[in-house]
Every structure is written in structure tokens, then in C-alpha cells.
Design an enzyme around this catalytic site. Structure first.
Site, PDB file in Angstrom:
ATOM      1  N   GLU A  66       0.884  -1.178   0.000  1.00  0.00           N
ATOM      2  CA  GLU A  66       0.000   0.000   0.000  1.00  0.00           C
ATOM      3  C   GLU A  66       0.909   1.212   0.000  1.00  0.00           C
ATOM      4  O   GLU A  66       1.685   1.405   0.929  1.00  0.00           O
ATOM      5  CB  GLU A  66      -0.882   0.001   1.253  1.00  0.00           C
ATOM      6  CG  GLU A  66      -1.725  -1.245   1.417  1.00  0.00           C
ATOM      7  CD  GLU A  66      -2.670  -1.472   0.272  1.00  0.00           C
ATOM      8  OE1 GLU A  66      -3.142  -0.476  -0.320  1.00  0.00           O
ATOM      9  OE2 GLU A  66      -2.927  -2.635  -0.079  1.00  0.00           O
ATOM     10  N   CYS A 123      -2.417   9.162   4.158  1.00  0.00           N
ATOM     11  CA  CYS A 123      -2.200   8.758   2.755  1.00  0.00           C
ATOM     12  C   CYS A 123      -3.387   9.149   1.909  1.00  0.00           C
ATOM     13  O   CYS A 123      -3.264   9.367   0.710  1.00  0.00           O
ATOM     14  CB  CYS A 123      -1.963   7.265   2.691  1.00  0.00           C
ATOM     15  SG  CYS A 123      -3.006   6.376   3.824  1.00  0.00           S
TER      16      CYS A 123
END
Ligand SMILES: NC(=O)c1ccc[n+]([C@@H]2O[C@H](COP(=O)([O-])OP(=O)(O)OC[C@H]3O[C@@H](n4cnc5c(N)ncnc54)[C@H](O)[C@@H]3O)[C@@H](O)[C@H]2O)c1
Length: 520
Positions: A284, A318
Site C-alpha cells: 500500500e 495517505c
């Protein structure tokens, strides 16, 4: 087992709850620094090889960490591969699930204490720190249930005379390599997924937040994860790199930057001598998250949602918004109104409840944001800056930029700080073209009232998580499974169905049941 529900966040508007936070922080500050040991099997080596400090007061040491040596990495790998994976893999799924639920209960009992540690170690404002602990609990609860589902296998077509069975087995050893920005939830989520599915886990947490990682390993160990099945290996990137290339590692669960993620993908593709499997990488990574604002959007909703998306936790989620692709009809009005909101943002310490924007994690991050702000000023225009920014601590000035050329690095590279850039577009299709030109596809947003526009954007935007008419951060386990596409991730969704399948291997057994007598 009861159906999964999300852990309720604290009601910070209530004075007694806020008073408990102050007490938790005072208690935290009264204690000596947290120890983050190298923790392999029953051995705990404590040291102050490196420390984590409070980004808002860099002289304050929050945790003292031991840095795993190559010999310790070797010992952890040997224990996990020779014993941990075997014993834990043979533990029934019901027992594994029970242990994860025990760890959730452990965290629940200490949630304020852990949130206080996050306030200090990562400068997470209280609501964010509390949210992180709740998300960690959610991962444990969700993957515990997932472990039971996986143990059922999957139904296959059966025909007379044949029995078909699909079952999933643990892959072996999982190396978890985590970032600092969700210092409990992300490492715990990846670790819990590896453990839920019967793998041994070696955790290499971010060097900025070893104290939080030590707490989550303690939670899992105290709940009953056997020592050989879970090791803590604090250190810098070299510790992660050593795990990635080792032939005894089967799965790498990584969350962090693109640069490191891509290096991991490349290294893991090699098959060194003695390795009898292909490594799987769950990665990720970063993004450049954009929000499209159409001409019919209600700016009264857009402005607070954009401010929250871009500046909460200083733009270090993020999922945080970095670009706004705004219809030319409302561009100037939006820049003016957003500018007003940015100027009055309260920049301050994470522990203060009226803080909108805390410091960034470290000096290097502060300098990086300043560099991009200078570039925005050079190539375009600074539409607004927050007025009051403290001197002490790694504070970065919240900034709104506009009128940048399409190829500006400010519009194309992940900055990971409180800098938001607005771009003028002719219409929504042009906004989608620009968004589609990006190699990143993590989160995205849309503000529009016309349902046809919503359908159009849903079809065209490649982001892993698209949010319509709301802020683009704050994904919840089971409600918004999270993860990016393209160079933002391997396309898997943490906290969603299917995530655990990356940690197991499928096996199909087919038996001819037409026996011709029994040989005894
Ligand atoms: N997509 C998501 O779900 C998600 C979530 C959180 C953060 N992120 C991303 O994480 C980044 C911020 O976190 P960061 O600064 O900690 O990232 P980072 O890539 O610098 O570090 C992440 C981890 O990788 C380790 N590492 C560094 N070099 C390594 C190497 N060569 N081999 C193996 N491991 C190595 C680090 O020590 C750390 O533990 C941002 O890019 C952000 O977008 C993504």
C-alpha cells in the site's frame, strides 16, 4: 460470534471525556520513555540505539528503541520459520480468532493511554489518535471473524462420485513493514491479518514510531500469541530490506512510500538459492489525491470538507487531498473562500483540542513542504498561508497554491504535508482527463449535484477509494475497505473482504468417492 461493528470513537464534545484525556497525557508524561525492544521469542533486548521524539517538542524523548542487528534478524527468521509458522499454523482458527479478540480487549482497556502515546510520538491530534486506536481494534475484530470464514474454505461444485474441497493454508512467514502515520492501526492491521491466517509475523515498524509498535506487540503477546509466532524488530530501512530479500519470508505486507514499495516489489521478485516459493507482496503506497469540484457544487459544503481532507493531521494521511480540480465557473470563488479558511487554521500542538494542524513528523518533512511551497510560489501563486505558526517543533505552514502549470511537481508528486493546490478546469471531463493522467490512484473526491455527473466520474476515476460529496479521509474498517490502484498499491483492500486471502494459499483436494471395497 456477534456481527462486526466499528469501535465507537470518543465523544470529545463532553467535558468529562476531555478531562480524561488530560489525565492520560499527564500520566504518560510522568512515566519514563517507552521501551521498544528487539523482541524475539522470549528474549527482550532493551536499548536506546535510537529514540523517537515529540514532533512538537523535539527535545522530548518519547521512546527508546533497540535497533535489530543482522544477527537478531537472522535469529528472528530462524525462530519464525522453524517453529513459529508451524506451531501457530497448526493452531485452530477459532483459537487464533479468540486471541485476536483478546488483543482488541487489551487495547480497549488502555485506549486513552495508547492515544496519549500517539499524541506524543506522532503528534496525532486527539481525535486522530483516538481514531487510530479504534481502527486498530476494528482490524483485530474484523480479521478475527475473517479467520473463521477462511477456515470454512469455499463451496465448490460437487458431482456424484467425487468430493471437491477448497481450503486455504497459511503461507508461512510474513514480514510486516509499516509507516509512522497510523502508528498503531496500520502495523497492527497487517500483523493481525498475517496472524489471523496462521502465519508467523516479523514486524519492522517505522523508525519514527517504535513506541507505538512495542505496545501493539505487547497487546498480541499478552492476549496469547506464542512468542515464536511474533517478533518485533525495530530499526531503519536496512532491517526491512534484510527481511524482504530473505528466502525464508513468504509474504511481505508493506505500507509506505512508492520509492520503498517499488524497491520491495523488485527485490521480492528475485528467487534466491534455496527459496522454494514465490514471495507475495502486499504493498500500500503513496498517492496524489485529487478532489473534483463541479460548477453546481455547494461551496458551503466543499470548503470545510476540503480543509478537513487536506489539513487535518497536517496532510499526512495517505488519503489526504493534495489537488483540487475545480470548474472554471467557481474556481475564483473557491480559491478565495478556501484561502480565508486556510489563513485562520489553528496551527499548534497535537495535545490542544483547538488545534487544526499539528506539526509534521520530522525536520526533513518540514523542509520538504517548504521546498514545494517555494516551488509553488515560483511557478504559480500562493493564494493563502496560515497566519500563526509556532517556531519550536517541526511545524509546516498550511498553504494554498493556485495557477500552477500542469507539469509542476507540486501537482504531480506526493508532498505529504499541509499544501493544497487548486487547478482550474474547463469541465468535469477535463478534470477526469487530468486525474487519469496520474500514475497514482489512491483516493479521490467529487463535489457535484447532478447524478449524471456522479455516474460519469464514478466510471472514469481509477482511484481505489472515491468519495462523493464528503471529505476524502477517514475510511472505516468494513465500511470503506481501503487501498490504492496503479502505483498506489497492489489493489488489495485493508479492512475489506478478500484482504486475508493474500496471506494464504489455496489447495483443492478432489477425491474419487466410488470406492471398490475397503482394504484392511
Ligand atoms: N496506501 C496506504 O494505505 C498508505 C497508508 C499510510 C501511508 N502510506 C504512505 O506511506 C508514506 C509515509 O510513510 P513513511 O514515510 O513511513 O514511508 P517509508 O516508505 O519511508 O517507510 C515505510 C517503512 O519502510 C521501511 N523501509 C525504508 N527503506 C526500506 C527498504 N529499502 N526496504 C525495506 N523497508 C524499508 C521504513 O523503515 C518504514 O518502516 C507516504 O508515501 C504515504 O502515502 C500509504
Amino acid at each position: 460470534m456477534t456481527p462486526f461493528t466499528n469501535e465507537p470513537i470518543l465523544e470529545l464534545r463532553r467535558a468529562p471525556v476531555r478531562a480524561r484525556l488530560s489525565e492520560a497525557l499527564a500520566a504518560h508524561d510522568a512515566r519514563p520513555p517507552v521501551k521498544a525492544p528487539v523482541w524475539i521469542g522470549g528474549e527482550r533486548r532493551e536499548a536506546a540505539d535510537f529514540v523517537s521524539t515529540d514532533p512538537g517538542a523535539p527535545d522530548r524523548v518519547v521512546a527508546e528503541a533497540a535497533a535489530a542487528t543482522p544477527e537478531e534478524v537472522e535469529a528472528a527468521l530462524a525462530l519464525a520459520s522453524e517453529r513459529g509458522a508451524r506451531t501457530w499454523g497448526a493452531t485452530p482458527a477459532e483459537r487464533r480468532a479468540e486471541i485476536l479478540l483478546g488483543a482488541a480487549a487489551w487495547l480497549r482497556e488502555r485506549r486513552l493511554e495508547i492515544a496519549a502515546l500517539e499524541v506524543r510520538e506522532a503528534a496525532k491530534p486527539w481525535p486522530e489518535a483516538d481514531g487510530d486506536v479504534c481502527e486498530a481494534i476494528d482490524f483485530l475484530e474484523y480479521y478475527a471473524r475473517g479467520a473463521l470464514d477462511i477456515a470454512q474454505g469455499a463451496p465448490l461444485l460437487q458431482v456424484p462420485g467425487e468430493r471437491n474441497e477448497l481450503r486455504w493454508s497459511p503461507r508461512g512467514v510474513v514480514a510486516v513493514i509499516s509507516p509512522w502515520n497510523f502508528p498503531v492501526a496500520i502495523p497492527l492491521g497487517m500483523t493481525a491479518a498475517g496472524l489471523a491466517t496462521g502465519n508467523a509475523v516479523l514486524l519492522k515498524p517505522a523508525e519514527q514510531t517504535p513506541g507505538c509498535a512495542a505496545v501493539l506487540v505487547q497487546a498480541l503477546r499478552e492476549a496469547g500469541v506464542p512468542p515464536e509466532a511474533l517478533a518485533l524488530l525495530p530499526g531503519e530501512g536496512d532491517v526491512g530490506a534484510a527481511l524482504v530479500k530473505d528466502p525464508r519470508v513468504h509474504t511481505i505486507a508493506f505500507t509506505g512510500s512508492n520509492k520503498v514499495g517499488l524497491e520491495i516489489v523488485r527485490t521480492a521478485a528475485e528467487v534466491p538459492d534455496g527459496q522454494r516459493h514465490l514471495k507475495r507482496v502486499v504493498a500500500e503506497m503513496g498517492g496524489k489525491n485529487a478532489v473534483i469540484v463541479d460548477s453546481d457544487a455547494d461551496l458551503d459544503e466543499v470548503v470545510p470538507a476540503l480543509v478537513a481532507s487536506a489539513f487535518v493531521f497536517a496532510g499526512q494521511k495517505c488519503s489526504a487531498a493534495a489537488r483540487v480540480l475545480c470548474h472554471e465557473a467557481v474556481h475564483d470563488a473557491l480559491v478565495e473562500r478556501l484561502g480565508g479558511a486556510v489563513e485562520v487554521l489553528q496551527v499548534g500542538q497535537a495535545e490542544q483540542l483547538d488545534t487544526d494542524v499539528p506539526p509534521v513528523i520530522e525536520r526533513e518533512a518540514q523542509e520538504r513542504v517548504a521546498r514545494y511551497a517555494e516551488e509553488a510560489e515560483r511557478a504559480g501563486r500562493i493564494a493563502a498561508r496560515a497566519r500563526d505558526v509556532p517556531d519550536e517543533g517541526w511545524f509546516a505552514t498550511p498553504t494554498l497554491a493556485a495557477e500552477l502549470p500542469a507539469d509542476s511537481p507540486v501537482l504531480n508528486e506526493e508532498i505529504f504535508g499541509p499544501l493544497l493546490a487548486v487547478e482550474r478546469v474547463r469541465d468535469v471531463p477535463e478534470a477526469c482527463d487530468r486525474l487519469d493522467a496520474s500514475p497514482f490512484a489512491l483516493t479521490a473526491g467529487l463535489f457535484a449535484r447532478n447524478p449524471d455527473t456522479v455516474d460519469y466520474v464514478v466510471d472514469r476515476v481509477p482511484a481505489g477509494n472515491l468519495y462523493v460529496n464528503r471529505s476524502i479521509t477517514g475510511a472505516m474498517v468494513a465500511r470503506q475497505p481501503f487501498g490504492g490502484n496503479r502505483l498506489s498499491g497492489t489493489g488489495t483492500k485493508a479492512g475489506g473482504p478478500g484482504y486475508l486471502l493474500q496471506f494464504v494459499e489455496p489447495r483443492v483436494v478432489t477425491e474419487n468417492t466410488m470406492r471398490h471395497g475397503l482394504v484392511v
